[in-house]
Design an enzyme around this catalytic site. Structure first.
Site, mmCIF file in Angstrom:
data_model
loop_
_atom_site.group_PDB
_atom_site.id
_atom_site.type_symbol
_atom_site.label_atom_id
_atom_site.label_comp_id
_atom_site.label_asym_id
_atom_site.label_seq_id
_atom_site.Cartn_x
_atom_site.Cartn_y
_atom_site.Cartn_z
ATOM 1 N N GLU A 1 0.820 -1.217 0.000
ATOM 2 C CA GLU A 1 0.000 0.000 0.000
ATOM 3 C C GLU A 1 0.855 1.269 0.000
ATOM 4 O OE1 GLU A 1 -2.736 -0.619 3.313
ATOM 5 O OE2 GLU A 1 -4.084 -1.716 1.983
ATOM 6 N N ASP B 1 -8.297 -8.899 4.592
ATOM 7 C CA ASP B 1 -7.991 -7.736 5.432
ATOM 8 C C ASP B 1 -9.009 -7.573 6.549
ATOM 9 O OD1 ASP B 1 -6.962 -5.428 6.422
ATOM 10 O OD2 ASP B 1 -7.511 -4.151 4.729
ATOM 11 N N GLU C 1 -12.474 -1.711 12.390
ATOM 12 C CA GLU C 1 -12.492 -1.059 11.075
ATOM 13 C C GLU C 1 -13.622 -1.585 10.195
ATOM 14 O OE1 GLU C 1 -8.784 -1.507 8.964
ATOM 15 O OE2 GLU C 1 -9.549 -0.513 7.167
HETATM 16 C C1 GCV Z 1 -2.332 0.714 8.342
HETATM 17 C C2 GCV Z 1 -6.020 -1.896 5.690
HETATM 18 C C3 GCV Z 1 -6.386 -0.605 6.351
HETATM 19 C C4 GCV Z 1 -5.231 0.372 6.351
HETATM 20 C C5 GCV Z 1 -4.042 -0.320 7.023
HETATM 21 C C6 GCV Z 1 -3.720 -1.596 6.248
HETATM 22 C C7 GCV Z 1 -2.597 -2.376 6.889
HETATM 23 O O1 GCV Z 1 -5.829 -1.707 4.319
HETATM 24 O O2 GCV Z 1 -7.513 -0.051 5.731
HETATM 25 O O3 GCV Z 1 -5.619 1.527 7.029
HETATM 26 O O4 GCV Z 1 -2.928 0.522 7.079
HETATM 27 O O5 GCV Z 1 -4.854 -2.423 6.251
HETATM 28 O O6 GCV Z 1 -2.890 -3.310 7.616
HETATM 29 O O7 GCV Z 1 -1.441 -2.072 6.655
#
Ligand code: GCV
Length: 707
Positions: free
Chosen positions: A295, A369, A397
């Site tokens: 990411e 995720d 989340e």
């Molecule tokens: C910290 C998901 C979340 C992101 C997070 C990512 C990760 O994509 O939405 O906010 O980033 O996981 O675990 O690195």
């Protein structure tokens, strides 16, 4: 008349002072209100002997003083004479069957009506954990006159991962801003830090990563390391080590090196010097947690190196100081058009055995995720030569954020108990992460993304505290049941009265399945709102990457719904052992919890209930909504047994939860109906609004985004 008024005013003041705002978590230590139980403890605990006088022992003494004084309304006497003490905390470095953090509790009868409790541990931290265990027993009204307990942690690393930024914004945080006030550190030690450490120690958490995995290199500058040292000093007596996230490009960002290539000698030297600088300040620094090439985070692949090259370079830098590297396996490539489910396995499995022995690979519980329900990650069991840690997510989340009551212990247990069959039956995920399956006894553990912020009650939703609690308790003892955890948490947090405990725990234990049903039943996944991940958005199809969009995951069309991950699809199933595949490979026998994770199923497919898939989907969504109504009814039972403040908070939140559950049901079904073209079952609740209305909803200020 005047005096009566003053008296009432004083009473009101006292009440305000003791208002239940949730700050005390499960360490409330209010006076036991059952007289018989109270006098049992009052007679048994008068004098306490603590053999050591280390900073940790001082913490133990304070906690015992506060706990016993509060619970028994009787201050304990701390004696130097072990013979006259009722509780004897002593060190036994040679104690057999005890790990470095473990403890034993034994009651010894002295006379017919008197007994002593002998606590033994190899180290003072074991004594502190034992002290918390005793206080927990008293808070939950358990007998202490016939104890014979050996308690060793199941996992050696039990770590919270804060996704907290240096500007105090918490990524995916729903409980205010970060508790870590970097601006005031190192000079100002907030009482919050101490209470945070107490709470963690009380459930055995022994590490904290205080910065976000989406890392900021500034944390590695000297000024910020001094701030980190202040936190580490505050946490040390509680047995908590501090870890930091390392941004792979830090040598470039901080000291203008030309590269961050892990095989470059200058880069290696930079990290070695950085490690030395850190350990000079914090001798027991835990190590680095790294999100690399994921990411948008930089990593070794920017230099055509592997994840092992990157991890090993950092591992070599911290090895002289006994530090560790926790390297995350949450990766999915920008360019690979491969099923996202498969990418972490494809990337890391070939690297098994090529990591240094102070590297752990941190793998999320499931392959996508932190979705409401995921099958276990196929990397569990697939890398025998690499210690694998599990990463869970406490912050909700994808699980209703801060407005929904979702007790996560049943989800954690589902994953821990899942059988990978890596070495035949009973190769559970728990046995992978506790190191027993592949003999990683020295280095093993579990992390969890924290749900803590500076809200007065720490976690936003009063019941979100239970998830923090459950994580610690399960990391200490993976065999504890969800029911046992819910019960002990409820007794400490709300009341020990049996009818109250029964209602609250029932509500908690039903909440996970309820949420899965009204959000993502039958194996649906990743159909939430874009970016803020709030609410349903199964129609989402506008984000830059295909695999960020809900339509990529549910694949609804006129034929049916679900992601075909069998051999005729992406064949992700092949990443599991043959025995696991057997459970999921055939759409007719597949465990229906996971059906749409692995199969594209026709709308008319006959489910085990005899209903068609479409009807079953409707029933499941509605079952979830109905379950929330039952939770509301159960909560009403608690009204007269708990404080008005938290009762009212939760009552309001449950009402929001019901609205949100109905929203999920109606929005998802109206959308899926555009493909199934099937009517809702007879007497089915009519959706409140049109699909167009649900599609028009926007939440530009929903909390928790990435900034
Ligand atoms: C910290 C998901 C979340 C992101 C997070 C990512 C990760 O994509 O939405 O906010 O980033 O996981 O675990 O690195």
């Amino acid at each position: 008349m005047k005096y009566k008024y003053i008296f009432l005013l004083i009473l009101l003041q006292i009440q305000l002072l003791y208002a239940e705002n949730g700050y005390r978590l499960w360490l409330r230590y209010d006076k036991i209100n059952n007289n018989k139980t109270l006098s049992y403890y009052q007679n048994s605990i008068k004098k306490i002997f603590i053999e050591t006088s280390t900073p940790t022992s001082k913490v133990l003494k304070e906690e015992m003083r506060n706990g016993i004084t509060g619970l028994l309304h009787q201050s304990p006497i701390f004696t130097n004479d072990r013979l006259e003490a009722d509780i004897i905390f002593s060190i036994n470095t040679k104690a057999k069957n005890l790990s470095e953090e473990g403890f034993t509790l034994q009651s010894k009868k002295i006379t017919k009506n008197r007994f002593k409790i002998i606590v033994n541990a190899k180290k003072d931290i074991g004594l502190l954990y034992a002290g918390f265990e005793l206080l927990r027993m008293i808070q939950t009204a358990q007998k202490i006159d016939s104890l014979n307990t050996i308690s060793n942690p199941s996992l050696s690393l039990r770590i919270l991962n804060h996704w907290d930024n240096l500007n105090r914004h918490v990524e995916r945080g729903y409980a205010g801003i970060s508790i870590f006030n970097w601006h005031n550190l190192p000079a100002y030690i907030d009482q919050r830090y101490i209470d945070y450490a107490r709470a963690n120690a009380s459930i055995g958490i022994n590490g904290t990563v205080v910065t976000n995995v989406n890392a900021n290199a500034t944390i590695l500058t000297h000024a910020y390391l001094l701030k980190t040292k202040a936190l580490a000093d505050a946490f040390r007596p509680y047995g908590i080590k501090v870890y930091l996230t390392a941004k792979f490009s830090a040598p470039i960002e901080i000291d203008h090196l030309k590269t961050a290539d892990p095989l470059n000698p200058e880069v290696q030297k930079w990290w070695q010097n950085k490690a030395k600088e850190i350990y000079e300040l914090i001798p027991d620094f835990g190590g680095f947690l790294v999100k690399a090439n994921s990411e948008g985070q930089p990593g070794p692949q920017n230099y055509n190196r592997t994840h092992a090259d990157g991890a090993n370079m950092l591992a070599d830098a911290v090895a002289p100081f006994k530090g560790i590297i926790i390297w995350r396996a949450f990766v999915y490539s920008n360019d690979t058009p491969e099923d996202r489910f498969k990418q972490a396995y494809n990337e890391f499995k070939p690297l098994d055995g090529s990591f240094r022995n102070n590297v752990l690979l941190q793998v999320k519980n499931g392959p996508i995720d932190f979705q409401p329900r995921e099958p276990f990650h196929p990397l569990f069991g697939a890398m025998p030569n690499t210690p694998i840690m599990m990463e869970l997510q406490l912050t909700q989340e994808y699980l209703g954020q801060a407005t929904q009551l979702v007790f996560e212990a049943p989800m954690f247990k589902e994953i821990l108990n899942a059988d990978t069959y890596a070495k035949g039956a009973n190769s559970t995920v728990a046995s992978v992460i506790d190191g027993s399956l592949f003999n990683h006894k020295a280095l093993n553990g579990c992390s969890s993304v924290a749900n803590i912020g500076n809200d007065i009650n720490w976690c936003g939703h009063p019941f979100a505290q239970a998830n923090w609690y459950a994580f610690g308790r399960l990391a200490w003892n993976t065999n504890l049941s969800s029911e046992a955890i819910a019960t002990e948490w409820t007794k400490q947090t709300f009341s020990t009265a049996p009818p109250i405990v029964a209602s609250i725990t029932k509500m908690m234990l039903n909440s996970y399945d309820a949420m899965v049903e009204y959000m993502t039943p039958l194996g649906l996944h990743h159909i939430m709102g874009n970016n803020n991940h709030y609410g349903p958005m199964p129609w989402g199809n506008t984000l830059a990457r295909a695999d960020w969009n809900p339509v990529y995951y549910h694949k609804a069309d006129s034929m049916g719904i679900g992601f075909n991950r069998t051999v005729s699809g992406t064949n992700a199933l092949d990443q599991y052992s043959k025995q696991v595949q057997k459970n999921w490979i055939d759409s007719n026998s597949c465990d229906e919890k996971y059906l749409l994770w692995f199969h594209h199923i026709s709308w008319n497919h006959r489910m085990k209930s005899g209903r068609t898939l479409w009807n079953e989907l409707c029933f499941k969504y509605n079952d979830g909504v109905e379950a929330v109504k039952k939770m509301q009814a159960l909560w009403q039972h608690a009204q007269n047994g708990i404080d008005a403040e938290r009762f009212h908070q939760v009552e309001q939140l449950l009402s929001i939860q019901l609205t949100e559950a109905e929203w999920w049901r109606d929005a998802c079904l109206l959308y899926f109906q555009t493909f199934s073209k099937e009517p809702f079952p007879i007497n089915y609740p009519k959706p409140k609004y049109s699909l167009a209305y649900y599609q028009s909803l926007q939440f530009p200020y929903a909390p928790g985004g990435g900034q």
